[in-house]
Design a protein around this motif. Sequence first.
Motif, mmCIF file in Angstrom:
data_model
loop_
_atom_site.group_PDB
_atom_site.id
_atom_site.type_symbol
_atom_site.label_atom_id
_atom_site.label_comp_id
_atom_site.label_asym_id
_atom_site.label_seq_id
_atom_site.Cartn_x
_atom_site.Cartn_y
_atom_site.Cartn_z
ATOM 1 N N ASP A 71 0.574 -31.001 0.486
ATOM 2 C CA ASP A 71 -0.377 -30.536 -0.518
ATOM 3 C C ASP A 71 -1.796 -30.461 0.055
ATOM 4 O O ASP A 71 -2.767 -30.534 -0.682
ATOM 5 C CB ASP A 71 -0.341 -31.422 -1.771
ATOM 6 C CG ASP A 71 -0.632 -32.890 -1.463
ATOM 7 O OD1 ASP A 71 -0.799 -33.241 -0.270
ATOM 8 O OD2 ASP A 71 -0.697 -33.689 -2.415
ATOM 9 N N ASP A 76 -7.227 -31.166 -0.824
ATOM 10 C CA ASP A 76 -6.000 -31.733 -1.373
ATOM 11 C C ASP A 76 -5.718 -30.958 -2.659
ATOM 12 O O ASP A 76 -6.510 -30.995 -3.603
ATOM 13 C CB ASP A 76 -6.246 -33.228 -1.653
ATOM 14 C CG ASP A 76 -5.034 -33.922 -2.245
ATOM 15 O OD1 ASP A 76 -4.294 -33.283 -3.030
ATOM 16 O OD2 ASP A 76 -4.847 -35.127 -1.953
ATOM 17 N N THR A 77 -4.582 -30.256 -2.710
ATOM 18 C CA THR A 77 -4.330 -29.384 -3.862
ATOM 19 C C THR A 77 -3.739 -30.146 -5.042
ATOM 20 O O THR A 77 -3.648 -29.595 -6.133
ATOM 21 C CB THR A 77 -3.407 -28.204 -3.487
ATOM 22 O OG1 THR A 77 -2.132 -28.725 -3.043
ATOM 23 C CG2 THR A 77 -4.017 -27.365 -2.393
ATOM 24 N N SER A 78 -3.309 -31.399 -4.828
ATOM 25 C CA SER A 78 -2.857 -32.213 -5.962
ATOM 26 C C SER A 78 -4.057 -32.794 -6.697
ATOM 27 O O SER A 78 -4.141 -32.761 -7.923
ATOM 28 C CB SER A 78 -1.958 -33.362 -5.487
ATOM 29 O OG SER A 78 -0.817 -32.845 -4.836
ATOM 30 N N THR A 106 -1.212 -22.194 -4.979
ATOM 31 C CA THR A 106 -0.519 -23.418 -4.614
ATOM 32 C C THR A 106 0.942 -23.028 -4.360
ATOM 33 O O THR A 106 1.401 -21.984 -4.835
ATOM 34 C CB THR A 106 -0.655 -24.461 -5.735
ATOM 35 O OG1 THR A 106 -0.349 -23.853 -6.983
ATOM 36 C CG2 THR A 106 -2.063 -25.030 -5.750
ATOM 37 N N ASP A 156 1.739 -24.847 3.025
ATOM 38 C CA ASP A 156 3.085 -24.283 2.818
ATOM 39 C C ASP A 156 3.288 -23.024 3.656
ATOM 40 O O ASP A 156 4.419 -22.600 3.890
ATOM 41 C CB ASP A 156 3.346 -23.996 1.336
ATOM 42 C CG ASP A 156 2.377 -22.984 0.769
ATOM 43 O OD1 ASP A 156 1.158 -23.243 0.810
ATOM 44 O OD2 ASP A 156 2.829 -21.919 0.306
#
Lengths: 109, 401
Positions: free
Chosen positions: B36, B52-54, B352, B394
């Motif tokens: 993430d 941080d994508t969370s 995301t 990703d």
Amino acid sequence: MHYRHWSHVVLLGLLPMLATADPSPSRQAELETLLYQDCGSCHGMTLKGGLGPSLSPERMERFSAEAVTGIILYGVPGTAMPGWSDLLTEQEAAWLADQLKQEPPPSSR
Amino acid sequence: MPLPFSLKPLLLGGALTLLAGCQAMNPAAELRGTGDLGVVVERATGSLALVDTSEREIIDRVEGLGDLSHASVKFSRDARYAFVFGRDGGLTKVDLLTGEIVERVIQSGNSIGGAISQDGNYVAVANYEPGGVKVFASDDLELIADIPATYENASGETERSKTVGLVDAPGNTFVVSLFEAGEIWTLDMATDDPKVQRYQEVGEMPYDALISPSGRYYIAGLFGEDGLALLDMWHPEAGVKRILPDYGRGEKRLPVYKMPHLEGWALAGDQAFFPAVGRHEVLVADTGDWSLIERIPVQGQPVFVMSRPDERQVWVSFAHPKNDVVQVIDTQSHEVVKTLAAGDSILHMEFTPRGEHVWISARDSDHVKVYDTETFEELATLPAESPSGIFFTDRAHRIGL
């Protein structure tokens, strides 16, 4: 391919006498952003070249201020260089041309 | 003055406590996964914001990466390292966990982007000056191969062409387009000495390219003419064919103030969405026979046309001067269903991994905004210096990204 010979196809002498007054300071700041960021998207953010050629003062020496102004306003046919006359006045293009021909070059941002 | 013996362990203990304290203050040093994480290129300052994508926040900054105008990023196979391709020819390997530069080479005068091979062993860079492709070992950035993009110009002289649209393809292959030469080359990396296959006369001025998520279709956009050049990697013997050759025939193009990008193939079912060059339109093609299905009017000249991972929406960013909004197209109705004012001079969008959020960079607003892609609710605004490209890890596991 016409791309490499673009300097030969620029039509000069079509520009009327350029206005001498500079754009307002706030517009100058906008134009500077345009120069480094938007011109920079092809010519490199430090104007050393990219998909478009370098705009270094040494290279700009080969063209008169009027020629550079003309290229900015009307583009270079057969290449990816567009004309900016829908977005810039003649006076603004002339100011940008002056910036490009300045020695030393305006500090890159 | 020598310290009394009894004080030494105390001091040592204090120093250890201090060290531990430092580590705790650097969140990247915690034991954690990288799935993430991502980076935002801050082009004016030559830095990367690690995100941080969370948590939807910036967790670290990496500086000293040189001229990052138009920089792009690929990730190592373990998604721990980012390879940053700078405009000044710099290739930098950054450790996302420590926030440190691991390797850095200046490999050319002027470069545009790169790719990482299927096996993760090779990083290739597309260079403008001198025109060609260089291939490096991904572990230590040692030069493995240097392939000059030479071609014969109209007057019969040998010249080097700028290279664009470099991607990885299955079979440990790289594919690249030659801007002035109008060619597409494949580089087979079965060994350290790449085998080059040339496809000539593919079209005028290929300016960028993409490969489909399956790795089957390599498509180069053409600036010098209407249409695109397609290489079917399943049938390379069939050569490159022209697709959508006559969209907008006879119509005058608008001045193109910014080249469209083809990365982020927008595919939805059997439809492909492309930016039209010099027009306020997104083109929709049938991927069966590559015929033009529709031209969707949008508010400006599209730059990025990217599909949400579930393919239900296509998001579009725009060229100067109409670049203060993004538009969302419904892939079933082909209607623009949303226009979002995300800031001044919007440069990039990144979904995301499963597409619930999108991150959008607005260069002249010095921020990145995060939106919910279903409700279009704004979830966060992160400050960043002239942010441009946004890249999430990703991509490490996706062909062509």
